[in-house]
Design an enzyme around this catalytic site. Structure first.
Site, PDB file in Angstrom:
ATOM      1  N   ASP A   8       0.853  -1.180   0.000  1.00 44.33           N
ATOM      2  CA  ASP A   8       0.000   0.000   0.000  1.00 44.33           C
ATOM      3  C   ASP A   8       0.898   1.243   0.000  1.00 44.33           C
ATOM      4  O   ASP A   8       2.104   1.147   0.256  1.00 44.33           O
ATOM      5  CB  ASP A   8      -0.860  -0.073   1.279  1.00 44.33           C
ATOM      6  N   ASP A  10      -0.236   5.138   1.084  1.00 44.78           N
ATOM      7  CA  ASP A  10      -0.441   6.091   2.190  1.00 44.78           C
ATOM      8  C   ASP A  10      -0.493   5.361   3.537  1.00 44.78           C
ATOM      9  O   ASP A  10      -1.241   4.401   3.700  1.00 44.78           O
ATOM     10  CB  ASP A  10      -1.723   6.888   1.962  1.00 44.78           C
ATOM     11  N   THR A  42      -2.771   0.634  -4.206  1.00 46.25           N
ATOM     12  CA  THR A  42      -3.152   1.870  -3.519  1.00 46.25           C
ATOM     13  C   THR A  42      -4.576   2.308  -3.850  1.00 46.25           C
ATOM     14  O   THR A  42      -5.125   1.913  -4.880  1.00 46.25           O
ATOM     15  CB  THR A  42      -2.154   2.996  -3.927  1.00 46.25           C
TER      16      THR A  42
HETATM   17 CA    CA Z   1      -3.142   3.115   3.437  1.00 42.48          CA
END
Ligand code: CA
Length: 285
Positions: A8, A10, A42
């Protein structure tokens, strides 16, 4: 032996300045040099994901918008899962009735109907998430999305969706009001066949039911003749659960909420401590 790593962005690969640290970059390149496939998975649009990867000088395939659009390492789109148009209309009706702010991710880019509301909403959420960070810096970050051309403004979503060439990949709903988010998520599940997930406690991510990181990851590894059992997924939030369920090894970030940490096989360091690099180096041993 791990042959594919899905990470991932963020709260995971990116630090709080939304950058890939030098240690994370080195670890990814180390994995790639050993023939391990590294794929970014993402909720971001491809442009937003690419921006952060280009800054770091990293080249890898991207499962964008939670799996709604998948791109190879050369930047070619290899799969797309738009939302059903009628579902989009039903979801808009629910969101308008709730009077809740949202942005839409489409095949023509990411849109808001109000730049000022977008910036204010995002600054409010950033200020509550990072109380120790200078608010001026957070405002700069919220504004930068527009300056970089990552988000566009339309007069209204009605006008945007009147164009039949527009495909909607995601609606991203923002609110600091947990009850409103919960209630709205329930309504969306009741009135549409869409998937309602989230990448933070202050948002809802609405996509086609076939746009999930786990489904995209399963197809990604199948194409490369890699078994899911030889795959590791790293993430920090609810929109990572579908890939945690599929991957042989699920790694939660040290900054992930307790629910997510409990769900995973391992917990690595936080995104401020190069948790991704730590997990990758451990897997390569
Ligand atoms: Ca995240």
């Amino acid at each position: 032996m791990i042959k594919c790593i899905a990470t991932d962005m963020d709260g995971t690969l990116l630090n709080m300045h939304e950058k890939v640290s030098e240690a994370n970059k080195r670890a990814i390149e180390h994995a790639q040099s050993k023939g391990v496939e590294v794929v970014v998975a993402t909720g971001r649009s491809y442009l937003e994901a690419r921006h952060a990867l280009d800054e770091a000088g990293l080249k890898c395939p991207v499962i964008s918008i939670n799996g709604a659009v998948v791109w190879d390492e050369e930047g070619e789109m290899v799969a797309s899962n738009p939302m059903d148009r009628e579902d989009v209309e039903r979801a808009r009706a629910v969101l308008d009735e709730a009077d809740i702010y949202y942005e839409v991710y489409t095949n023509k880019g990411t849109y808001t109907y109000d730049k000022k509301v977008s910036i204010e909403t995002i600054v409010d959420l950033l200020v509550s998430a990072f109380p120790d960070v200078d608010p001026a810096y957070l405002e700069k970050r919220a504004t930068e999305r527009f300056d970089l051309g990552l988000v566009h403004v339309v007069p209204s979503y009605a006008e945007l969706f009147a164009d039949e060439n527009i495909q909607c990949f995601k609606m991203l709903v923002f609110s600091g009001d947990q009850d409103l988010l919960g209630h709205t998520g329930g309504k969306l599940k009741e009135h549409t066949s869409l998937t309602v997930s989230s990448s933070g406690k202050e948002n809802l991510e609405i996509t086609s039911p076939s746009a999930q990181k786990g489904i995209a990851l399963e197809k990604f590894v199948a194409k490369r003749n890699i078994a899911l059992s030889d795959t590791m997924a790293i993430g920090d939030s609810y929109n990572d659960i579908s890939m945690f369920e599929k991957a042989g090894k699920a790694v939660a970030m040290g900054n992930a909420i307790a629910d997510i940490q409990r769900f995973c096989d391992e917990v690595t360091l936080s995104n401020h401590e190069d948790g991704v690099a730590h997990a990758i180096e451990k897997a390569l041993k």
